[in-house]
Design a protein around this motif. Sequence first.
Motif, mmCIF file in Angstrom:
data_model
loop_
_atom_site.group_PDB
_atom_site.id
_atom_site.type_symbol
_atom_site.label_atom_id
_atom_site.label_comp_id
_atom_site.label_asym_id
_atom_site.label_seq_id
_atom_site.Cartn_x
_atom_site.Cartn_y
_atom_site.Cartn_z
ATOM 1 N N PHE A 31 0.836 -1.198 0.000
ATOM 2 C CA PHE A 31 0.000 0.000 0.000
ATOM 3 C C PHE A 31 0.877 1.256 0.000
ATOM 4 N N GLN A 32 0.299 2.307 -0.506
ATOM 5 C CA GLN A 32 0.898 3.642 -0.377
ATOM 6 C C GLN A 32 -0.159 4.585 0.180
ATOM 7 N N GLU A 33 0.191 5.275 1.251
ATOM 8 C CA GLU A 33 -0.745 6.258 1.800
ATOM 9 C C GLU A 33 -0.766 7.474 0.878
ATOM 10 N N ILE A 34 -1.945 7.800 0.365
ATOM 11 C CA ILE A 34 -2.038 8.915 -0.587
ATOM 12 C C ILE A 34 -2.763 10.125 -0.009
ATOM 13 N N ALA A 35 -3.415 9.979 1.128
ATOM 14 C CA ALA A 35 -4.102 11.122 1.737
ATOM 15 C C ALA A 35 -4.398 10.811 3.189
ATOM 16 N N ARG A 36 -4.426 11.856 3.990
ATOM 17 C CA ARG A 36 -4.832 11.696 5.384
ATOM 18 C C ARG A 36 -5.498 12.978 5.856
ATOM 19 N N GLY A 37 -6.339 12.837 6.864
ATOM 20 C CA GLY A 37 -7.029 13.980 7.442
ATOM 21 C C GLY A 37 -8.355 13.564 8.021
ATOM 22 N N TYR A 38 -8.859 14.377 8.941
ATOM 23 C CA TYR A 38 -10.167 14.140 9.565
ATOM 24 C C TYR A 38 -10.219 12.772 10.244
ATOM 25 N N GLY A 39 -9.074 12.347 10.784
ATOM 26 C CA GLY A 39 -9.029 11.075 11.486
ATOM 27 C C GLY A 39 -9.102 9.871 10.579
ATOM 28 N N ALA A 40 -8.688 10.013 9.315
ATOM 29 C CA ALA A 40 -8.762 8.909 8.368
ATOM 30 C C ALA A 40 -7.576 8.950 7.415
ATOM 31 N N ARG A 41 -7.321 7.817 6.754
ATOM 32 C CA ARG A 41 -6.255 7.716 5.764
ATOM 33 C C ARG A 41 -6.770 6.937 4.565
ATOM 34 N N ILE A 42 -6.265 7.302 3.395
ATOM 35 C CA ILE A 42 -6.604 6.581 2.174
ATOM 36 C C ILE A 42 -5.331 5.928 1.654
ATOM 37 N N TYR A 43 -5.427 4.616 1.387
ATOM 38 C CA TYR A 43 -4.299 3.862 0.864
ATOM 39 C C TYR A 43 -4.598 3.418 -0.562
ATOM 40 N N LYS A 44 -3.538 3.335 -1.347
ATOM 41 C CA LYS A 44 -3.647 2.819 -2.705
ATOM 42 C C LYS A 44 -2.815 1.546 -2.818
ATOM 43 N N VAL A 45 -3.364 0.533 -3.494
ATOM 44 C CA VAL A 45 -2.620 -0.686 -3.755
ATOM 45 C C VAL A 45 -1.642 -0.393 -4.890
ATOM 46 N N VAL A 46 -0.353 -0.435 -4.590
ATOM 47 C CA VAL A 46 0.656 -0.113 -5.607
ATOM 48 C C VAL A 46 1.520 -1.311 -5.970
ATOM 49 N N ALA A 47 1.567 -2.337 -5.096
ATOM 50 C CA ALA A 47 2.403 -3.506 -5.372
ATOM 51 C C ALA A 47 1.680 -4.768 -4.934
ATOM 52 N N PRO A 48 0.617 -5.150 -5.674
ATOM 53 C CA PRO A 48 -0.147 -6.338 -5.256
ATOM 54 C C PRO A 48 0.653 -7.619 -5.451
#
Length: 733
Positions: A716-733
């Motif tokens: 995973f790569q963390e692509i965004a964070r804020g408001y008590g949350a994080r968004i991850y992207k699958v970059v190396a499945p």
Amino acid sequence: MWQAFWALLGAAVTVAACYATGALIVDWAHAPLKRPERFPLAFVLGASVLNLAVFAILALKIAYRPLVVGLLLVPIAWAVWQGSWRSKGDPVEPLSGVLKKFCGAIFAAFTVLYFFHAWAPESSPDGSAYHLGLVARYLRVHGFEPVITNMYANLSAGVEMLFLPAFAIGKHSSAALVHYAFLVALAMAMFAYGRRIGKPWVGAAGALLVYASPVVGLDGSIAYNDCGVAAIVFSVFYFLEIWDEVREPRLLIPIGLLAGYCYAAKYTAVAMTIYAFLFVAWKSRKVRQCAVVAACAAAMILPWMAKDWIYAQNPVAPFLNRIFRNPYRRIVAEQEYADFLSRYGVENKWTLPLEVTVRGEKTTGLLGPFFLLAPLALLALRFREGRRLLLPGLLLFLPFFTNVGTRFLIPCLPFFSLAMAMAVPWTPLLAAMVLFHAVLSWPSMIPRYSAPYAWHLDRILWKQAIRKIPQDRYLAQNFGGYGIARLIDDNVPKGARVLAVNGVADSYTTHEVLVSFQAALNDDLADILDAGWDESRQPTRRLTFKFPVRTVRRVRVLETGVGAPLEEFKVHELRYFYQGAELPRNPAWRLRAWPNPWDVQMAFDNSPATRWRSWEVAAPGMYLDTDFGKFEFVDEVRVDTSFDYANVRLQVEAMEPSGHWVKISADPQTDVIPAPVDMRRWASRDLHERGVDYILMNDTDWGADDMREDPGSWGFQEIARGYGARIYKVVAP
């Protein structure tokens, strides 16, 4: 400022269209409404018909904004042309000055509070999520579409059909204002009923007991539907009472439409549909009149059932999935959901009266301390009108035990409130009770007796309503769900799905968010994700069945035990061996499973992150069945499963040429095996293969710590964070 203007305009035009439609029907039906009754009853009746019209254009996939707006303008123009728009009806006895001033002052104070809250930006959890999220989605695609990833899309949504045209014009606040109009109509109808029966103080007091109730004011000023349902069920009762007086046959059509609209608005309100039919049957004893009510009610009910049958293979989705089996909803998930709704964390049901009236934290909202005196309503049994009120009130109260959230008492509240007011014989005492209730229900008073986090209004949001405080700034600072929705839209490519453990404010994002508990597909995806870090979900238990070599064409693994509550039959991998060598899996194999035949391939896909689950509590007779397509030598069967399935009782059976199943092994060897390496990568790979490359995790979600500490181990790569949350992207499945 323009946002505020369009919000008001959208609500005003929608409310006007509902009233115009209802007024036309009222005049056609020769309904002998008195002047105070005309607006509230015509508005709700018109809403029922307009709901059906909106449903039709959505079903036809022609819900373009010009057509939606035209749908509102046509009945308004028609009513003006026909003369139905103007106020009509017989006058009623004038009110006393004391009643006008006393009740008017209380009503005005709470109206200011509610109106500005409804006009302010929508920040309620469910209102900004599925109530308006689905409305926004239907508008984007110009009609209904199969939504198999959100169980709420299967609920009847008769009130939300009125939100749609308002939303098309003025967005979220327009929809909330339409719901507030239902609350005002309810209060007006209750007051008018008291005047009709010659008890104006009873009507005024009953209306204010409901109107000032904290949970009613909060619910009625956001884009929910409970106050709308209350207005609908009370309108059914009101029209039945009028019909019983005059026996005008044409009135049976409005009665039937409104009775069916109860179901269309909320499943639990079907109790009022049944009441209406039985009332007409009892009073008329005529098949034709009963048939009219039934036919009109069916016109409102059947479209929603047909939609669910077509899209979800279940006419009453998302419930009764054990009867209407389908691949979209797990039976265990339905049971878990029902269990939660029946408890809300309240272990001792005897404390419910205090929870829903005074505390208000666990059951999300409070009625107000005055409603601890609800048994007073029984004293109204000495009046004919009291008995008439208490029966439908009781019918609407009974479903409360399936969902003990405080707001689910709102539909029965008008009947009990009027009965409580009727039970008090002395007007000064009744006025004092109303004043007591109003004072304790004012926002600044509620924290003095409620639980610390009781859900209630806290202030008048006039600056937010007129957008003196810009909408985006207010929402970003006060509503985390809005901020997370913006994170998604700003960082996730258009059209990409996002997997989430908990819900988001769907109406503020154009992305489809797959919330784990909302559908079987989402739950399977969340189960794959959790397998990456949760050892109890990994295939670390192996059951090995050995037996003398047999020549078989079909073999099955049969469940013979009973699982613990909510415990499913689960299999990660099912493998067959001969002399220590695994039989290579062949596309020609015919795989079957019961229950949940749809996911049988998960037990044969060679992935440790996926598993077949029965979707209901493990029970004798469940199986995984393999037809090899030809006879094979087999002397060993291995079942890899997990340790979150405790009561494992399995046996292996083979089918004889006669077609009968015979047991060949029932005493497996149980071994603990190590979890496969790179389980996190297995999970991310399986998510990627299923088209999910983005994961939203709140910092408090189960498993969030594991991802936050080492996203690289997941690929995973963390692509965004804020408001008590994080968004991850699958970059190396």
